[in-house]
Scaffold this motif. Sequence first.
Motif, short mmCIF file in Angstrom:
data_model
loop_
_atom_site.label_atom_id
_atom_site.label_comp_id
_atom_site.label_asym_id
_atom_site.label_seq_id
_atom_site.Cartn_x
_atom_site.Cartn_y
_atom_site.Cartn_z
N ALA A 180 33.85 -33.31 52.85
CA ALA A 180 32.93 -32.31 52.33
C ALA A 180 32.18 -31.65 53.48
CB ALA A 180 31.94 -32.97 51.37
N GLU A 181 32.05 -30.33 53.41
CA GLU A 181 31.30 -29.58 54.42
C GLU A 181 30.93 -28.21 53.85
OE1 GLU A 181 33.45 -28.13 57.92
OE2 GLU A 181 35.31 -28.49 56.85
N THR A 182 29.96 -27.59 54.48
CA THR A 182 29.55 -26.23 54.12
C THR A 182 29.58 -25.39 55.38
OG1 THR A 182 28.17 -27.01 52.31
CG2 THR A 182 27.70 -24.81 53.16
N PHE A 183 30.17 -24.21 55.29
CA PHE A 183 30.22 -23.33 56.45
C PHE A 183 30.23 -21.88 55.97
CE2 PHE A 183 34.46 -24.32 55.11
CZ PHE A 183 35.14 -23.12 55.17
N THR A 184 29.92 -20.97 56.87
CA THR A 184 29.85 -19.55 56.55
C THR A 184 30.87 -18.80 57.40
OG1 THR A 184 27.50 -19.79 56.07
CG2 THR A 184 28.30 -17.56 56.43
N LYS A 185 31.52 -17.81 56.78
CA LYS A 185 32.45 -16.94 57.51
C LYS A 185 32.02 -15.50 57.32
CE LYS A 185 36.79 -17.85 58.07
NZ LYS A 185 36.94 -18.29 59.45
N GLU A 186 32.27 -14.68 58.33
CA GLU A 186 31.93 -13.26 58.30
C GLU A 186 33.20 -12.43 58.09
OE1 GLU A 186 30.10 -12.16 61.98
OE2 GLU A 186 28.31 -13.38 61.61
N TYR A 187 33.06 -11.39 57.30
CA TYR A 187 34.15 -10.43 57.08
C TYR A 187 33.57 -9.04 57.20
CZ TYR A 187 36.42 -14.55 55.22
OH TYR A 187 36.94 -15.82 55.09
N SER A 188 34.32 -8.13 57.81
CA SER A 188 33.88 -6.74 57.86
C SER A 188 35.07 -5.83 57.58
CB SER A 188 33.21 -6.40 59.19
OG SER A 188 33.88 -6.99 60.26
N PRO A 189 34.78 -4.63 57.06
CA PRO A 189 35.87 -3.74 56.65
C PRO A 189 36.82 -3.39 57.79
CG PRO A 189 33.73 -2.82 56.03
CD PRO A 189 33.48 -4.04 56.85
#
Length: 86
Positions: free
Chosen positions: A77-86
């Motif tokens: 189990a883990e929590t992480f954030t990813k970035e996306y751009s157009p």
Amino acid sequence: ASPQPTPTPTMQGALDAVAAPLRRCSALAGGLLLVEFTTRDQRDTFGRVAVVGNTHADLDRCVREATADLRFEPRHAETFTKEYSP
């Protein structure tokens, strides 16, 4: 002979597979889209996928639809954030 099952991708492989739809969602976000992913211990699906920051129904729906069918090799189990751009 029955077809061989498709191997389960790694979590990163599964995320790579939905990068293009998530980049399209980032246009709805007006640019940079931050998505928080939470895995569950030894499960092959995300426990939670959420837009970070300001969001609205169309953006939430876009992200939900892009990630709804993701499956990957079970892990811790883990929590992480990813970035996306157009």
